[in-house]
Design an enzyme around this catalytic site. Structure first.
Site, mmCIF file in Angstrom:
data_model
loop_
_atom_site.group_PDB
_atom_site.id
_atom_site.type_symbol
_atom_site.label_atom_id
_atom_site.label_comp_id
_atom_site.label_asym_id
_atom_site.label_seq_id
_atom_site.Cartn_x
_atom_site.Cartn_y
_atom_site.Cartn_z
ATOM 1 N N HIS A 17 -111.528 5.481 -5.947
ATOM 2 C CA HIS A 17 -111.755 4.149 -6.895
ATOM 3 C C HIS A 17 -112.948 4.887 -7.793
ATOM 4 C CE1 HIS A 17 -115.232 3.792 -4.539
ATOM 5 N NE2 HIS A 17 -114.609 3.793 -3.439
ATOM 6 N N HIS A 20 -115.966 6.815 -7.002
ATOM 7 C CA HIS A 20 -115.366 8.326 -6.722
ATOM 8 C C HIS A 20 -115.693 9.011 -8.363
ATOM 9 C CE1 HIS A 20 -113.331 6.924 -3.218
ATOM 10 N NE2 HIS A 20 -114.340 7.619 -2.794
ATOM 11 N N CYS A 125 -120.561 2.404 15.355
ATOM 12 C CA CYS A 125 -119.547 1.925 14.124
ATOM 13 C C CYS A 125 -118.595 2.941 14.167
ATOM 14 C CB CYS A 125 -120.243 1.554 12.941
ATOM 15 S SG CYS A 125 -118.804 1.010 11.569
ATOM 16 N N CYS A 128 -118.128 3.987 10.364
ATOM 17 C CA CYS A 128 -119.205 4.637 9.813
ATOM 18 C C CYS A 128 -119.309 6.081 10.369
ATOM 19 C CB CYS A 128 -120.664 4.114 9.954
ATOM 20 S SG CYS A 128 -120.799 2.660 8.978
ATOM 21 N N CYS A 143 -122.096 -3.891 12.051
ATOM 22 C CA CYS A 143 -122.596 -2.800 11.140
ATOM 23 C C CYS A 143 -122.799 -3.574 9.754
ATOM 24 C CB CYS A 143 -121.049 -2.106 11.116
ATOM 25 S SG CYS A 143 -121.451 -1.055 9.655
ATOM 26 N N HIS A 146 -119.859 -2.553 7.427
ATOM 27 C CA HIS A 146 -118.590 -2.940 7.652
ATOM 28 C C HIS A 146 -118.370 -4.496 8.332
ATOM 29 C CE1 HIS A 146 -118.204 1.566 7.572
ATOM 30 N NE2 HIS A 146 -117.382 1.209 6.594
ATOM 31 N N LYS A 295 -114.221 -12.829 -16.305
ATOM 32 C CA LYS A 295 -112.986 -13.218 -17.225
ATOM 33 C C LYS A 295 -111.965 -12.045 -16.890
ATOM 34 C CE LYS A 295 -115.090 -14.280 -21.017
ATOM 35 N NZ LYS A 295 -115.186 -14.470 -22.171
ATOM 36 N N LYS A 298 -107.757 -8.397 -21.343
ATOM 37 C CA LYS A 298 -106.518 -8.751 -21.783
ATOM 38 C C LYS A 298 -105.504 -7.235 -21.252
ATOM 39 C CE LYS A 298 -106.831 -9.233 -26.427
ATOM 40 N NZ LYS A 298 -108.402 -9.776 -26.691
#
Ligand SMILES: [Zn+2]
Length: 507
Positions: A17, A20, A125, A128, A143, A146, A295, A298
């Site tokens: 994403h 990164h 966790c 993690c 956690c 998370h 918002k 476009k």
């Protein structure tokens, strides 16, 4: 001189994403800049593939952890290519060469007397892959990252004597006030160290997906220790038949997000000390790019997906935006509308239009040759010390401040066009000498800013430099007046064309 920059290795249980892309872009800017300075550069990125979260994600998909790693590592490689990163190697912690170095270094830490057997009990966790202390838990026993309910778990494993490195770490921080940048993160790491260090599990008993502990086959190395060692192991096998460790270690900069500060600024240098390996020169920490309520834009909808932005606007625009919008090292909001606004007002108008107008005027008024003339002193003076300033900012990992220093000159050049109105000078028979000076000054200013923008927007800056007939790309050439007139200009095309929103029916 050698310069070695790294990104964290990205965890393969998720899709790539914007976060990164952000770190990879930042590392690439530093790598490209240092190459311009004539340094020998090594730039490393890659994927972290061991540990419980990968095992769990693979189980859900009905495939092996290895298959999940193979599948998702491809996406992270694609992301690096997509943002035009010039990494020299892409490491995977499942590389057998990496695993061999992990075993070797951990054995050294063990043989140096920094490892012992013990029982660990704590809040674990699984997402993690880490235990949490009581003070870290939220909402009772969840956690903090998370927000899942954690179980109290107990296991026998091998411990790294992190507590023994409190004093050496404090000394490191005293001697090197720029070991961690920015300063707020330096202070955070130092106060964590001064708060007292607890020993750390070096292995896990219940897990199978990892590097076996060399002296105890019933356990695997804790995934974080395995992962941190990538920065060191990669140099030994990244180039076939050659060990680059002597040339590039210690690393010049590890770039990371603030969430993994403790691992890189505390545990990592302690591990290296325990293994008698030099610690890195610097850890550069960035903040979060926050995507709040917005918002819809476009063409980009309401999230910034790096793959989509690059498909629609090109990689230069994404690289520019993430480093321009939020000061590197700090948290800040990003949004599709904010992106489109900067794209139009800064890239298309301030830089793209300035370039096309300047080239068009040189074409029309001077037959396509940059005039051999003197630039006005009151223009030239704005570029004094600029390259040095950019170097100094980038040495402090201030990527946004360096970019801003350059962009102030882009704005200055725009103001210069408005002040001088070369189209009026062209109509005035007595204005020829002045017009030569103005056009030369604009071309030279554009050349200088474009050399300095190359690390940020490599494709667009390169196209403009080629159109200006500029031969040099080194930082030495980023001095106003370094190139006299006389170059024949070319046609770069529209550097940042207007983007039509995609058809609504496509959604
Ligand atoms: Zn967690």
């Amino acid at each position: 001189m050698a310069f070695y920059v790294t990104t964290p290795i990205y965890y393969v249980n998720a899709e790539p994403h914007l976060g990164h892309a952000y770190t990879t872009i930042a590392a690439d800017v530093l790598a490209r800049h240092m190459r311009q300075r004539g340094e020998e550069v090594f730039f490393l990125t890659g994927t972290d593939e061991h540990g419980e979260p990968v095992t769990q994600a693979a189980e859900k998909l009905g495939i092996t952890p290895r298959e999940l790693g193979d599948r998702n590592a491809v996406h992270f490689r694609e992301l690096a290519a997509k943002v035009n990163a010039t990494n020299d190697f892409f490491i995977r912690t499942t590389d057998p060469e990496h695993e061999a170095v992990v075993a070797e270094v951990v054995t050294r830490i063990h043989d140096n007397g920094h490892v012992y057997e013990g029982t660990y009990e704590g809040w674990y966790c699984p997402r993690c892959a880490d235990f949490k202390t009581d003070s870290e838990l939220v909402d009772g026993n969840k956690c903090p990252i998370h927000l899942i309910v954690l179980e109290r778990e107990k296991e026998d494993n091998w411990f790294f004597r992190l507590s023994a490195f409190q004093e050496p770490l404090e000394r490191l921080y005293t001697e090197r006030s720029d070991f961690v940048v920015p300063e707020i993160r330096f202070n955070e790491a130092l106060s964590f160290i001064k708060g007292g260090l607890r020993d750390l599990s070096l292995s896990r008993a219940r897990l199978k997906w990892g590097v076996p502990v060399p002296w105890d086959g019933s356990q695997v190395i804790y995934v974080w220790i395995d992962a941190l060692l990538n920065y060191y192991s990669a140099l030994s096998y990244a180039r076939h038949g050659e060990d680059l460790t002597g040339r590039f270690w210690p690393a010049s900069v590890h770039l990371i997000g603030k969430d993994i500060l403790k691992f890189h600024a505390v545990i990592w240098p302690a591990l290296l000390m325990a293994a008698e390996i030099d610690v890195p020169e610097r850890v550069g920490i960035h903040g979060y790019l926050l995507m709040g309520e917005h918002k819809m834009s476009k063409s980009l909808g309401n999230v910034i997906d790096p793959f989509q932005v690059v498909d629609v606007y090109g990689e230069d625009a994404l690289r520019f935006y993430v480093l321009r919008e939020v000061r590197f090292g700090h948290d800040g909001e990003v949004s599709p509308e904010g992106f489109e606004q900067r794209y139009t007002s800064e890239l298309a108008n301030e830089y793209g239009n300035l370039a096309s107008r300047t080239l068009a005027m040189i074409g029309r008024y001077r037959d396509g040759l940059v005039p051999k003339a003197e630039a006005a002193t009151d223009l030239a003076v704005h570029f004094d010390g600029l390259a040095e300033q950019v170097c100094a900012e980038l040495d402090r990992v201030e990527l946004t401040l360096a970019l801003d220093a350059v962009w102030q000159r882009v704005k200055r050049l725009n103001a210069y066009v408005q002040d001088e109105q070369p189209w009026k000078l062209a109509k005035d028979a007595g204005g020829a000498e002045q017009l030569d000076s103005v056009l030369y000054g604009l071309a030279e200013g554009l050349r200088v800013v474009s050399v300095l923008l190359l690390p940020y927007m490599p494709a667009a800056a390169e196209r403009l430099l080629a159109a200006l007939g500029a031969g040099e790309r080194s930082l030495d050439s980023a001095r106003f007046g370094a190139v006299g007139g006389g170059a024949r200009i070319g046609e770069p095309g529209q550097l940042f064309p207007r983007v039509e929103p995609p058809e609504a029916s496509a959604a």
